[in-house]
Design an enzyme around this catalytic site. Structure first.
Site, short mmCIF file in Angstrom:
data_model
loop_
_atom_site.label_atom_id
_atom_site.label_comp_id
_atom_site.label_asym_id
_atom_site.label_seq_id
_atom_site.Cartn_x
_atom_site.Cartn_y
_atom_site.Cartn_z
N CYS A 3 -25.97 50.69 -70.90
CA CYS A 3 -24.78 51.04 -70.10
C CYS A 3 -23.71 51.56 -71.04
CB CYS A 3 -24.28 49.82 -69.34
SG CYS A 3 -22.67 50.10 -68.56
N CYS A 6 -20.52 49.46 -71.11
CA CYS A 6 -20.71 48.20 -71.86
C CYS A 6 -20.66 48.49 -73.37
CB CYS A 6 -22.02 47.53 -71.48
SG CYS A 6 -21.92 46.61 -69.92
N ASP A 29 -10.28 59.10 -70.04
CA ASP A 29 -11.52 59.76 -69.63
C ASP A 29 -11.81 60.91 -70.59
OD1 ASP A 29 -13.19 59.91 -66.69
OD2 ASP A 29 -13.35 61.63 -68.06
N HIS A 45 -20.15 43.43 -66.43
CA HIS A 45 -20.92 44.55 -65.89
C HIS A 45 -21.19 44.34 -64.40
CE1 HIS A 45 -23.72 47.96 -65.92
NE2 HIS A 45 -24.34 47.26 -64.98
N ASN A 85 -15.72 55.90 -57.51
CA ASN A 85 -16.90 56.47 -56.87
C ASN A 85 -17.99 55.41 -56.83
OD1 ASN A 85 -15.80 59.11 -56.54
ND2 ASN A 85 -16.12 59.48 -58.72
N HIS A 96 -21.31 51.48 -64.07
CA HIS A 96 -20.51 50.30 -64.42
C HIS A 96 -19.18 50.52 -63.71
CE1 HIS A 96 -19.07 47.27 -67.68
NE2 HIS A 96 -18.03 47.51 -66.90
N HIS A 98 -15.81 51.27 -62.33
CA HIS A 98 -14.62 51.76 -63.01
C HIS A 98 -13.68 52.38 -62.00
CE1 HIS A 98 -17.69 54.93 -63.02
NE2 HIS A 98 -16.69 55.80 -62.91
N HIS A 100 -10.75 55.24 -61.71
CA HIS A 100 -10.05 56.39 -62.29
C HIS A 100 -8.57 56.30 -61.89
CE1 HIS A 100 -13.75 58.98 -62.91
NE2 HIS A 100 -14.21 58.17 -61.99
#
Ligand code: AMP
Ligand code: ZN
Length: 112
Positions: A3, A6, A29, A45, A85, A96, A98, A100
């Site tokens: 990942c 990770c 990003d 995770h 997403n 994993h 997240h 934005h």
């Protein structure tokens, strides 16, 4: 586990870090979609928002508790968009969880 986030959390892959504590990490990003675009991840995770349940939702609170502070620190003045997403149809590319954070310009009003 293979990942990428990770590996960023463990330091095996470098990132432009904005903030870190025992529960969460925020970093820029690599392909910004707005003048300010960073990601916040729980260190735990969790594959996506679809993997949130009563055993792990405390880390989601930790993420959201820091969003206003991080948005200010990043220099966002006039609002921001929070996106997560989730799954194939939403084009989730990193599995994993997240969030934005996008800002620094007038973002489009349409969801696409
Ligand atoms: P999503 O498509 O919602 O899964 O978003 C994944 C995001 O992770 C994309 O915006 C990528 O640009 C970003 N990303 C992928 N690899 C890295 C990396 N090594 N460092 C920072 N951001 C990354
Ligand atoms: Zn992970």
């Amino acid at each position: 586990m293979d990942c990428i986030f990770c590996k960023i959390i463990s330091g095996d892959i470098p990132s432009k870090k904005l903030y870190e504590d025992e529960n969460i990490l925020a970093f820029h990003d690599i392909h910004p979609q707005a003048p300010i675009h960073f990601l916040i991840v729980p260190k735990l995770h969790i594959e996506s928002a679809d993997g949130i349940d009563e055993t792990n939702s405390n880390v989601i609170t930790k993420v959201f508790e820091k969003i206003p502070y991080l948005a200010r620190e990043a220099g966002i003045k006039n609002g921001y968009r929070i996106i997560s997403n989730c799954g194939k149809d939403a084009c989730q590319s990193v599995k994993h969880l997240h969030f934005h954070i996008l800002g620094g310009k007038q973002l489009p009003g349409e969801m696409g």
